[in-house]
Motif scaffolding. Structure first.
Motif, PDB file in Angstrom:
ATOM      1  N   ALA A   1       0.847  -1.191   0.000  1.00  0.00           N
ATOM      2  CA  ALA A   1       0.000   0.000   0.000  1.00  0.00           C
ATOM      3  C   ALA A   1       0.880   1.237   0.000  1.00  0.00           C
ATOM      4  CB  ALA A   1      -0.935   0.010   1.204  1.00  0.00           C
ATOM      5  N   VAL A   2       0.331   2.348  -0.500  1.00  0.00           N
ATOM      6  CA  VAL A   2       1.100   3.575  -0.616  1.00  0.00           C
ATOM      7  C   VAL A   2       0.306   4.767  -0.099  1.00  0.00           C
ATOM      8  CG1 VAL A   2       0.354   3.919  -3.019  1.00  0.00           C
ATOM      9  CG2 VAL A   2       2.435   5.046  -2.201  1.00  0.00           C
ATOM     10  N   ALA A   3       0.996   5.633   0.653  1.00  0.00           N
ATOM     11  CA  ALA A   3       0.493   6.964   0.988  1.00  0.00           C
ATOM     12  C   ALA A   3       1.246   7.909   0.065  1.00  0.00           C
ATOM     13  CB  ALA A   3       0.763   7.292   2.452  1.00  0.00           C
ATOM     14  N   PRO A   4       0.612   8.369  -1.010  1.00  0.00           N
ATOM     15  CA  PRO A   4       1.348   9.043  -2.082  1.00  0.00           C
ATOM     16  C   PRO A   4       1.720  10.490  -1.752  1.00  0.00           C
ATOM     17  CG  PRO A   4      -0.977   9.003  -2.595  1.00  0.00           C
ATOM     18  CD  PRO A   4      -0.805   8.209  -1.326  1.00  0.00           C
ATOM     19  N   GLU A   5       2.655  11.009  -2.517  1.00  0.00           N
ATOM     20  CA  GLU A   5       3.008  12.423  -2.399  1.00  0.00           C
ATOM     21  C   GLU A   5       1.772  13.282  -2.680  1.00  0.00           C
ATOM     22  OE1 GLU A   5       6.152  15.686  -4.287  1.00  0.00           O
ATOM     23  OE2 GLU A   5       5.917  13.706  -5.219  1.00  0.00           O
ATOM     24  N   GLY A   6       1.591  14.317  -1.857  1.00  0.00           N
ATOM     25  CA  GLY A   6       0.415  15.167  -2.019  1.00  0.00           C
ATOM     26  C   GLY A   6      -0.844  14.585  -1.419  1.00  0.00           C
ATOM     27  N   ARG A   7      -0.712  13.397  -0.798  1.00  0.00           N
ATOM     28  CA  ARG A   7      -1.797  12.702  -0.073  1.00  0.00           C
ATOM     29  C   ARG A   7      -2.893  12.144  -0.978  1.00  0.00           C
ATOM     30  NH1 ARG A   7      -0.436  18.013   2.900  1.00  0.00           N
ATOM     31  NH2 ARG A   7       1.471  17.241   3.860  1.00  0.00           N
ATOM     32  N   ARG A   8      -3.348  12.898  -1.971  1.00  0.00           N
ATOM     33  CA  ARG A   8      -4.346  12.426  -2.945  1.00  0.00           C
ATOM     34  C   ARG A   8      -5.584  11.834  -2.272  1.00  0.00           C
ATOM     35  NH1 ARG A   8      -0.666   9.812  -7.861  1.00  0.00           N
ATOM     36  NH2 ARG A   8       1.000  11.357  -7.745  1.00  0.00           N
ATOM     37  N   LEU A   9      -6.060  12.527  -1.277  1.00  0.00           N
ATOM     38  CA  LEU A   9      -7.301  12.116  -0.616  1.00  0.00           C
ATOM     39  C   LEU A   9      -8.498  12.487  -1.484  1.00  0.00           C
ATOM     40  CD1 LEU A   9      -6.363  13.486   2.914  1.00  0.00           C
ATOM     41  CD2 LEU A   9      -6.248  11.100   2.180  1.00  0.00           C
ATOM     42  N   PHE A  10      -9.657  11.972  -1.111  1.00  0.00           N
ATOM     43  CA  PHE A  10     -10.905  12.381  -1.744  1.00  0.00           C
ATOM     44  C   PHE A  10     -11.440  13.546  -0.916  1.00  0.00           C
ATOM     45  CE2 PHE A  10     -10.334   7.927  -2.866  1.00  0.00           C
ATOM     46  CZ  PHE A  10     -10.514   7.976  -4.242  1.00  0.00           C
TER      47      PHE A  10
ATOM     48  N   VAL B   1     -12.724   3.643   1.753  1.00  0.00           N
ATOM     49  CA  VAL B   1     -12.142   3.426   0.428  1.00  0.00           C
ATOM     50  C   VAL B   1     -10.819   2.689   0.544  1.00  0.00           C
ATOM     51  CG1 VAL B   1     -11.142   4.576  -1.582  1.00  0.00           C
ATOM     52  CG2 VAL B   1     -13.293   5.413  -0.634  1.00  0.00           C
ATOM     53  N   GLY B   2      -9.995   3.067   1.517  1.00  0.00           N
ATOM     54  CA  GLY B   2      -8.699   2.408   1.694  1.00  0.00           C
ATOM     55  C   GLY B   2      -8.814   0.944   2.052  1.00  0.00           C
ATOM     56  N   GLY B   3      -9.923   0.564   2.683  1.00  0.00           N
ATOM     57  CA  GLY B   3     -10.090  -0.829   3.105  1.00  0.00           C
ATOM     58  C   GLY B   3     -10.910  -1.669   2.160  1.00  0.00           C
ATOM     59  N   TYR B   4     -11.020  -1.233   0.901  1.00  0.00           N
ATOM     60  CA  TYR B   4     -11.900  -1.938  -0.048  1.00  0.00           C
ATOM     61  C   TYR B   4     -11.515  -3.397  -0.252  1.00  0.00           C
ATOM     62  CZ  TYR B   4      -8.450  -2.053  -3.830  1.00  0.00           C
ATOM     63  OH  TYR B   4      -7.337  -2.328  -4.590  1.00  0.00           O
ATOM     64  N   SER B   5     -10.242  -3.728  -0.056  1.00  0.00           N
ATOM     65  CA  SER B   5      -9.784  -5.095  -0.314  1.00  0.00           C
ATOM     66  C   SER B   5      -9.997  -6.017   0.880  1.00  0.00           C
ATOM     67  CB  SER B   5      -8.292  -5.090  -0.682  1.00  0.00           C
ATOM     68  OG  SER B   5      -7.498  -4.607   0.400  1.00  0.00           O
TER      69      SER B   5
ATOM     70  N   GLU C   1     -11.692  12.491  16.323  1.00  0.00           N
ATOM     71  CA  GLU C   1     -12.411  13.703  16.689  1.00  0.00           C
ATOM     72  C   GLU C   1     -13.062  14.376  15.482  1.00  0.00           C
ATOM     73  OE1 GLU C   1      -9.374  16.095  18.388  1.00  0.00           O
ATOM     74  OE2 GLU C   1      -8.756  14.557  19.845  1.00  0.00           O
ATOM     75  N   ARG C   2     -12.582  14.036  14.278  1.00  0.00           N
ATOM     76  CA  ARG C   2     -13.054  14.703  13.063  1.00  0.00           C
ATOM     77  C   ARG C   2     -13.632  13.704  12.060  1.00  0.00           C
ATOM     78  NH1 ARG C   2      -9.291  17.410  15.549  1.00  0.00           N
ATOM     79  NH2 ARG C   2      -8.981  19.665  15.258  1.00  0.00           N
ATOM     80  N   LEU C   3     -14.193  12.635  12.573  1.00  0.00           N
ATOM     81  CA  LEU C   3     -14.585  11.483  11.769  1.00  0.00           C
ATOM     82  C   LEU C   3     -15.450  11.844  10.573  1.00  0.00           C
ATOM     83  CD1 LEU C   3     -14.298   8.399  11.686  1.00  0.00           C
ATOM     84  CD2 LEU C   3     -16.352   8.247  13.091  1.00  0.00           C
ATOM     85  N   ARG C   4     -16.362  12.761  10.748  1.00  0.00           N
ATOM     86  CA  ARG C   4     -17.304  13.100   9.673  1.00  0.00           C
ATOM     87  C   ARG C   4     -16.982  14.435   9.000  1.00  0.00           C
ATOM     88  NH1 ARG C   4     -19.718   9.900  13.280  1.00  0.00           N
ATOM     89  NH2 ARG C   4     -20.895   8.139  12.443  1.00  0.00           N
ATOM     90  N   GLN C   5     -15.754  14.858   9.174  1.00  0.00           N
ATOM     91  CA  GLN C   5     -15.305  16.098   8.541  1.00  0.00           C
ATOM     92  C   GLN C   5     -14.733  15.788   7.159  1.00  0.00           C
ATOM     93  OE1 GLN C   5     -13.013  18.561  11.160  1.00  0.00           O
ATOM     94  NE2 GLN C   5     -12.013  19.694   9.505  1.00  0.00           N
ATOM     95  N   PRO C   6     -15.092  16.565   6.130  1.00  0.00           N
ATOM     96  CA  PRO C   6     -14.529  16.324   4.796  1.00  0.00           C
ATOM     97  C   PRO C   6     -13.006  16.436   4.800  1.00  0.00           C
ATOM     98  CG  PRO C   6     -16.419  17.785   4.661  1.00  0.00           C
ATOM     99  CD  PRO C   6     -16.099  17.636   6.122  1.00  0.00           C
TER     100      PRO C   6
END
Length: 239
Positions: A79-88, A99-103, A125-130
């Motif tokens: 698995a990779v945590a990419p440069e720039g994070r590339r979150l949704f 999404v990360g646990g889809y497999s 603490e921020r579970l539902r924060q975008p």
């Protein structure tokens, strides 16, 4: 655990990495160091299956994974945590982790989510924060956490400390140390040479897509020519 043999990789017709070979042992922290444009991120993303392999081979646990799709490599334990994070950015922390646990199965997904929250309590603490509204440090925690949701045996983290406040850098490196203590093998790309050398077992230094030095982190700290010519440090600052 991981072996690169004479790897050439790049984008389209552009070759970013040339004839690169190195091995990462299970349980190690292996650091890829070097200036911007050296080919570090290209190497990481070729292992993940997102950058084209022109020549050479990639072996993981003794199996040639060179032709596997990215999602198949995730299922193998990469698995990779990419440069720039590339979150949704429009998805919440919880949704990004899902999404990360889809497999993984639903049971494992719940267990892994609890593991991420114990690693980074701030995310709870921020579970539902975008994700797009988080600070840079919080986004980096989430990027690492999202990768850990896949339950990897090899975690690759690209530019851990880039743009982060020192306190957040400390949080991320404490997490890296903890993951190593739990048996996770880590391949680390980092611009902060001193922080990388403080945690790494082995080091490969790249310049212009070529490996110019390989050895232990302790050896790297003692090589004044290496740290001044390629790592942008003085011998005193590396000590």
């Amino acid at each position: 655990m991981l072996q690169l043999k004479n790897v050439d990789c790049g984008y389209g017709v552009f070759q970013a990495v040339h004839n690169l070979s190195f091995s990462v042992e299970q349980g190690q922290i292996f650091a890829l160091l070097g200036p911007n444009g050296a080919g570090k991120s290209s190497t990481i993303m070729s292992i993940a299956g997102h950058v084209k392999l022109f020549a050479g081979s990639l072996h993981f646990d003794g199996q040639d994974i060179s032709s596997l799709l990215a999602r198949e490599r995730v299922r193998k334990g990469i698995a990779v945590a990419p440069e720039g994070r590339r979150l949704f950015p429009d998805l919440t922390i919880e949704e990004n982790l899902t999404v990360g646990g889809y497999s993984q199965s639903k049971v494992k997904e719940a267990v892994n989510r609890d593991m991420v929250f114990s690693l980074f309590p701030r995310l709870t603490e921020r579970l539902r924060q975008p994700a797009g509204t988080l600070s840079g440090g919080e986004q980096q925690m989430l990027a690492i956490g999202r990768a850990m949701m896949a339950e990897p045996r090899l975690l690759m983290i690209d530019e851990v400390s880039l743009g982060l406040m020192p306190k957040m850098v400390d949080v991320c490196y404490n997490a890296i140390r903890h993951l190593k203590s739990q048996g996770v093998t880590i391949l680390l790309v980092e611009q902060n040479t001193k922080r990388a050398l403080d945690v790494a077992d082995q080091v490969c230094v790249l310049e212009s897509g070529n490996a110019v030095w390989q050895g232990s982190a302790d050896e790297a700290k003692k090589d004044p020519d290496l740290i001044e010519a390629f790592l942008g440090m003085t011998k005193e600052s590396a000590a």
